[in-house]
Design a protein around this motif. Structure first.
Motif, short mmCIF file in Angstrom:
data_model
loop_
_atom_site.label_atom_id
_atom_site.label_comp_id
_atom_site.label_asym_id
_atom_site.label_seq_id
_atom_site.Cartn_x
_atom_site.Cartn_y
_atom_site.Cartn_z
N ASP A 16 -25.31 25.35 53.00
CA ASP A 16 -25.56 26.33 54.17
C ASP A 16 -24.25 27.37 54.20
O ASP A 16 -23.37 27.13 53.61
N ALA A 17 -24.49 28.32 54.98
CA ALA A 17 -23.50 29.31 55.10
C ALA A 17 -22.25 28.87 55.86
O ALA A 17 -21.18 29.33 55.46
N GLY A 18 -22.19 27.66 56.47
CA GLY A 18 -21.11 27.18 56.94
C GLY A 18 -20.09 26.79 56.00
O GLY A 18 -18.90 26.71 55.96
N GLU A 19 -20.80 26.33 54.86
CA GLU A 19 -19.94 25.92 53.60
C GLU A 19 -18.99 26.98 53.09
O GLU A 19 -17.93 26.82 52.37
N LEU A 20 -19.31 28.31 53.31
CA LEU A 20 -18.75 29.47 52.74
C LEU A 20 -17.46 29.86 53.54
O LEU A 20 -17.60 30.12 54.87
N GLN A 21 -16.31 30.28 52.95
CA GLN A 21 -15.34 30.78 53.64
C GLN A 21 -15.32 32.19 53.29
O GLN A 21 -15.37 32.83 52.12
N ILE A 22 -15.03 33.01 54.50
CA ILE A 22 -15.07 34.36 54.54
C ILE A 22 -13.78 34.94 54.17
O ILE A 22 -12.89 34.50 54.73
N GLY A 23 -13.69 35.80 53.28
CA GLY A 23 -12.32 36.65 53.02
C GLY A 23 -11.52 35.86 52.08
O GLY A 23 -10.40 36.16 51.75
N ILE A 24 -11.83 34.70 51.21
CA ILE A 24 -11.01 34.07 50.28
C ILE A 24 -10.98 35.11 49.25
O ILE A 24 -11.93 35.66 48.79
N LYS A 25 -9.83 35.50 48.70
CA LYS A 25 -9.64 36.38 47.64
C LYS A 25 -9.32 35.73 46.37
O LYS A 25 -8.86 34.58 46.31
N ASN A 26 -9.95 36.30 45.38
CA ASN A 26 -9.60 35.87 44.06
C ASN A 26 -9.66 34.42 43.44
O ASN A 26 -8.54 33.72 43.41
N LYS A 27 -10.77 34.11 43.61
CA LYS A 27 -10.75 32.68 43.17
C LYS A 27 -10.60 32.21 41.78
O LYS A 27 -10.72 31.27 41.26
N GLY A 28 -10.52 33.41 41.04
CA GLY A 28 -10.15 33.53 39.61
C GLY A 28 -11.11 33.49 38.67
O GLY A 28 -10.96 33.61 37.41
N VAL A 29 -12.46 33.15 39.12
CA VAL A 29 -13.60 33.30 38.46
C VAL A 29 -14.58 34.29 39.10
O VAL A 29 -14.41 34.19 40.23
N SER A 30 -15.47 34.81 38.32
CA SER A 30 -16.54 35.47 39.00
C SER A 30 -17.63 34.49 39.36
O SER A 30 -18.40 33.98 38.28
N ALA A 31 -17.66 34.19 40.57
CA ALA A 31 -18.75 33.16 40.84
C ALA A 31 -19.79 34.02 41.86
O ALA A 31 -19.50 34.29 43.15
N LEU A 32 -21.15 33.85 41.38
CA LEU A 32 -22.09 34.17 42.36
C LEU A 32 -22.36 32.89 43.13
O LEU A 32 -23.06 32.05 42.39
N ASN A 33 -22.38 33.00 44.37
CA ASN A 33 -22.88 31.79 45.11
C ASN A 33 -24.14 32.18 45.38
O ASN A 33 -24.55 33.18 45.70
N PHE A 34 -25.07 31.03 45.64
CA PHE A 34 -26.35 31.25 46.36
C PHE A 34 -26.88 30.24 47.03
O PHE A 34 -26.49 29.00 46.98
N ILE A 35 -27.60 30.43 48.13
CA ILE A 35 -28.20 29.68 49.12
C ILE A 35 -29.51 29.61 49.06
O ILE A 35 -30.10 30.90 49.55
N ILE A 36 -30.17 28.74 49.08
CA ILE A 36 -31.82 28.95 48.72
C ILE A 36 -32.47 28.33 50.09
O ILE A 36 -32.08 27.05 50.61
N SER A 37 -33.37 29.12 50.90
CA SER A 37 -33.85 28.57 51.92
C SER A 37 -35.53 28.27 51.67
O SER A 37 -35.88 28.74 50.92
N ASN A 38 -36.00 27.38 52.45
CA ASN A 38 -37.28 27.28 52.35
C ASN A 38 -38.28 28.17 52.60
O ASN A 38 -39.34 28.31 52.52
#
Ligand code: PGA
Length: 274
Positions: A16-38
């Motif tokens: 869920d969106a709560g898992e995501l932190q806003i404003g984290i910079k530069n995790k070092g990898v290009s990572a597309l996160n995805f959240i799938i809803s029903n």
């Protein structure tokens, strides 16, 4: 629980969106996160809560905003949060992604009108903080320059919210062998004209041109979310997360950014789950 996707891209499925932190910079990898809803409704609420969390963390946030059918549910939830929970838009600035060429802001199919009816008039945003590319600017080149400068002056876009076209376009950046980085005039493809005809009385009424932020304008945003719903978006979503980058699928360029989250319903996610 965080799941790993079997994608070439380093996708990360969040519960869920709560898992995501806003404003984290530069995790070092290009990572597309995805959240799938029903469902579309669930996807819309999760996206709205992500936006609201960003707004609460930075009350003078600069948002990039989309139009289209997809974000309507998210806007409805943001309006509800404003009315029932006091979500405060008084310091928020917005830059819309695009506008049809030839339509004035008060035309009922203009994107400005869409935003007024779906969000702006229902929340306490200040009119002077709302920014739009003009569809009727006499000098469109100067208009695009003005817009890019206004984004810079506002401090850049903190959170860009996107939809995606069936053909993979983001904003009105249509598939092409080359794409413009900055705001520009674009000719709409037949597929986009047909897809948008549902909002007009006659196919001939659909504008053939638009003025849009470029992919560079989009990628300069600090954080990006993309919403997609329905089976007809599954190819565009897959193409945008497949690990290959091509201007023929403008959404795929999002893989070059470090902070992107796709909010999908199960239908739009069908191909990435295969
Ligand atoms: P839609 O449009 O939300 O109406 O499907 C999205 C887009 O074309 O970017």
């Amino acid at each position: 629980m965080v799941k790993k996707a079997s994608l070439a891209a380093k996708g990360r499925e969040c519960q869920d969106a709560g898992e995501l932190q806003i404003g984290i910079k530069n995790k070092g990898v290009s990572a597309l996160n995805f959240i799938i809803s029903n469902s579309y409704a669930e996807m819309s609420v999760k996206a709205a809560h992500f936006v609201a969390a960003a707004l609460k963390a930075k009350p003078d946030i600069v948002l990039g905003l989309p139009t289209g059918s997809t974000p309507i549910g998210m806007y409805q939830e943001l309006v509800r949060m404003h009315k029932e929970e006091g979500l405060d838009f008084s310091q928020v600035s917005t830059f819309n992604l695009d506008e049809y060429r030839g339509l004035k802001g008060d035309h009922n199919q203009s994107y400005r009108y869409f935003m007024e009816t779906n969000l702006f008039r229902h929340v306490n945003i200040k009119p002077e903080n709302i920014n739009f590319l003009s569809g009727v600017a006499k000098d469109p080149v100067a208009e695009c320059k003005r817009y890019e400068e206004a984004i810079i002056k506002a401090g850049g876009i903190d959170l860009m919210i996107l939809g995606i076209g069936i053909n993979g376009h983001i904003g009105f950046n249509e598939p092409a062998s080359k794409l413009e980085a900055n705001s520009h005039i674009v000719k709409l493809t037949e597929s986009t004209i047909k897809a948008n005809a549902r909002f007009f009385e006659h196919l001939e009424d659909v504008p053939r041109e638009a003025i849009t932020m470029g992919v560079g304008s989009i990628l300069r945003s600090r954080n990006i979310i993309l919403l997609a719903s329905g089976t007809n978006k599954k190819e565009a979503v897959y193409g945008s997360m497949s690990g290959l980058v091509t201007t023929e699928i403008p959404g795929s360029l999002l893989q070059l950014h470090n902070e992107v989250t796709f909010f999908l319903d199960t239908e739009a996610a069908a191909k990435i789950k295969e």
